[in-house]
Design a protein around this motif. Structure first.
Motif, short mmCIF file in Angstrom:
data_model
loop_
_atom_site.label_atom_id
_atom_site.label_comp_id
_atom_site.label_asym_id
_atom_site.label_seq_id
_atom_site.Cartn_x
_atom_site.Cartn_y
_atom_site.Cartn_z
N LEU A 104 -50.26 49.17 15.50
CA LEU A 104 -50.52 49.83 14.21
C LEU A 104 -51.30 48.91 13.27
O LEU A 104 -52.23 49.34 12.58
N LEU A 105 -50.94 47.64 13.26
CA LEU A 105 -51.64 46.68 12.40
C LEU A 105 -53.08 46.47 12.87
O LEU A 105 -54.00 46.32 12.05
N ILE A 106 -53.30 46.45 14.17
CA ILE A 106 -54.65 46.25 14.71
C ILE A 106 -55.58 47.35 14.23
O ILE A 106 -56.71 47.09 13.80
N ARG A 107 -55.11 48.58 14.31
CA ARG A 107 -55.97 49.70 13.90
C ARG A 107 -56.30 49.62 12.40
O ARG A 107 -57.42 49.90 11.99
N SER A 108 -55.33 49.21 11.61
CA SER A 108 -55.59 49.09 10.18
C SER A 108 -56.48 47.89 9.87
O SER A 108 -57.24 47.91 8.90
N ALA A 109 -56.40 46.86 10.70
CA ALA A 109 -57.20 45.65 10.48
C ALA A 109 -58.68 45.85 10.80
O ALA A 109 -59.48 44.94 10.62
N GLU A 110 -59.04 47.04 11.25
CA GLU A 110 -60.45 47.34 11.49
C GLU A 110 -61.23 47.40 10.18
O GLU A 110 -62.45 47.23 10.18
N THR A 111 -60.54 47.64 9.08
CA THR A 111 -61.21 47.78 7.79
C THR A 111 -60.91 46.58 6.89
O THR A 111 -59.88 45.92 7.03
N ILE A 112 -61.82 46.32 5.98
CA ILE A 112 -61.62 45.23 5.02
C ILE A 112 -60.37 45.48 4.19
O ILE A 112 -59.58 44.56 3.91
N GLU A 113 -60.18 46.75 3.79
CA GLU A 113 -59.02 47.09 2.97
C GLU A 113 -57.72 46.79 3.72
O GLU A 113 -56.76 46.27 3.14
N GLY A 114 -57.71 47.14 5.00
CA GLY A 114 -56.52 46.90 5.80
C GLY A 114 -56.24 45.42 5.97
O GLY A 114 -55.09 44.97 5.83
N ARG A 115 -57.28 44.64 6.25
CA ARG A 115 -57.09 43.20 6.41
C ARG A 115 -56.61 42.56 5.11
O ARG A 115 -55.76 41.67 5.12
N THR A 116 -57.16 43.04 3.99
CA THR A 116 -56.74 42.51 2.70
C THR A 116 -55.27 42.80 2.44
O THR A 116 -54.52 41.94 1.96
N ALA A 117 -54.85 44.03 2.76
CA ALA A 117 -53.46 44.41 2.52
C ALA A 117 -52.50 43.59 3.39
O ALA A 117 -51.45 43.15 2.92
N ILE A 118 -52.89 43.35 4.63
CA ILE A 118 -52.04 42.56 5.53
C ILE A 118 -51.98 41.11 5.05
O ILE A 118 -50.91 40.51 4.99
#
Length: 338
Positions: A104-118
């Motif tokens: 789940l984290l990998i898929r979200s980490a595809e975007t800058i927003e996701g990486r920033t949130a993590i």
């Protein structure tokens, strides 16, 4: 739910979430996309630190959200929930559950927003602690290496994932060196961690990673994917003038030469290899000179250069999978090189 979370037992709460998952993802996403509900779930996870069934129910719902497509990316609050679960459950959950979380984290980490949130959640110590217990579990290590490769495009993440993270990646490489996909993922993760981060490159030396790179590369010499992934890792390492002799012991120089002689028609490998070879050839360290002499480095450099000209290969081409620095094309760390 907010009012009832203090009244329900962990089992009852898991049953509520399970029933929510049965109503279908379209309904679920309308409920769970609310930051307030995500916060309730996070609080519940903290309130029931041994409630694995509840965590499973939460993950089931989050997976349902993912099935709804791009327009239903996990919110920063839900990503925070996943990270908090990792903090609370560094041990105790099934390895398959951790695989689901990382997926789940990998898929979200595809975007800058996701990486920033993590990154904002700073879960890196928890990730490392979890994976250190499962270095022989191939699928979890594949997921971890893939996740590191995506998160390490940010300076803070690179620094946080270095050190112990490199040790875990190295150990997983040793334990799963027969798996081409894991070798590629680990090489990619190490390449990402090494970008503009001399400290992490020093960790590679301390952890005795270069000899392992050579061994794995030799084992998978017939794999263009593994060979290309190694070349992407060697590029940032070769730019480290101070530690270059330690980063490129004789076995790794031999592996580099073998790859360049094996994959003569692979433009990406030849392009990256020529970059690395030029930097090594221009180094004044006697140890590196001796290593290059052992593989006929001067002859090899001429051969690779000639092939690049014949095939019109862009020597400093940037493969899309590479994470590199922001210098202009062709700008080198070493004087005298293009």
């Amino acid at each position: 739910m907010a009012e009832g979370k203090q009244l329900l037992s962990a089992v009852a709460y898991a049953e509520v979430l399970g029933k929510m998952s049965l109503v279908g993802p379209a309904v679920v996403v309308n409920v769970l996309s609310a930051p307030a509900v995500a916060a309730v779930l996070a609080d519940a996870a903290a309130a029931f630190p041994s409630a694995a069934p509840m965590i499973f129910a939460v993950l089931t719902i989050l997976q349902q959200i993912e099935t709804l497509g791009e327009q239903h990316k996990l919110s920063s609050e839900l990503l925070g929930l996943l990270c908090r679960i990792c903090e609370i459950y560094r041990t105790g959950l099934a390895v398959e559950t951790y695989c689901t979380i990382f997926s789940l984290l990998i898929r979200s980490a595809e975007t800058i927003e996701g990486r920033t949130a993590i990154e904002r959640c700073n879960p890196f110590a928890a990730f490392i602690s979890i994976t250190a217990s499962f270095v022989q579990h191939a699928e979890l290590m594949l997921a971890f290496a893939t996740l590191v490769g995506k998160l390490a495009d940010r300076n803070t993440s690179r620094e946080a994932l270095g050190g112990d993270g490199i040790v875990v990646l190295h150990t997983s490489l040793l334990a799963n060196e027969d798996r081409e996909d894991i070798c590629c993922a680990v090489f990619g993760a190490l390449a990402a961690l090494s970008q503009n981060t001399p400290l992490n490159q020093e960790f590679l030396v301390t952890a005795k990673v270069p000899p392992t790179l050579a061994s794995v590369a030799s084992r998978h010499l017939g794999s263009s994917a593994v060979s290309a992934a190694l070349m992407e890792l060697l590029r940032p390492l070769s730019a480290n003038r101070d530690q270059r002799p330690q980063l490129f012991p004789l076995p790794l120089v031999e592996a580099l030469a073998a790859i360049l002689r094996r994959w003569t028609l692979n433009d990406a490998i030849q392009s990256l290899g020529l970059w690395v070879l030029r930097l090594l050839a221009g180094d004044t360290n006697q140890g590196l000179k001796d290593a290059l002499a052992a593989v006929d480095g001067a002859v090899l450099l001429n051969e690779v250069t000639a092939r690049a000209k014949t095939n019109k290969v862009q020597v400093f081409a940037r493969p899309t999978s590479m994470i590199i620095d922001d210098r202009p094309l062709g700008e080198s760390d070493d004087e005298g090189l293009p």
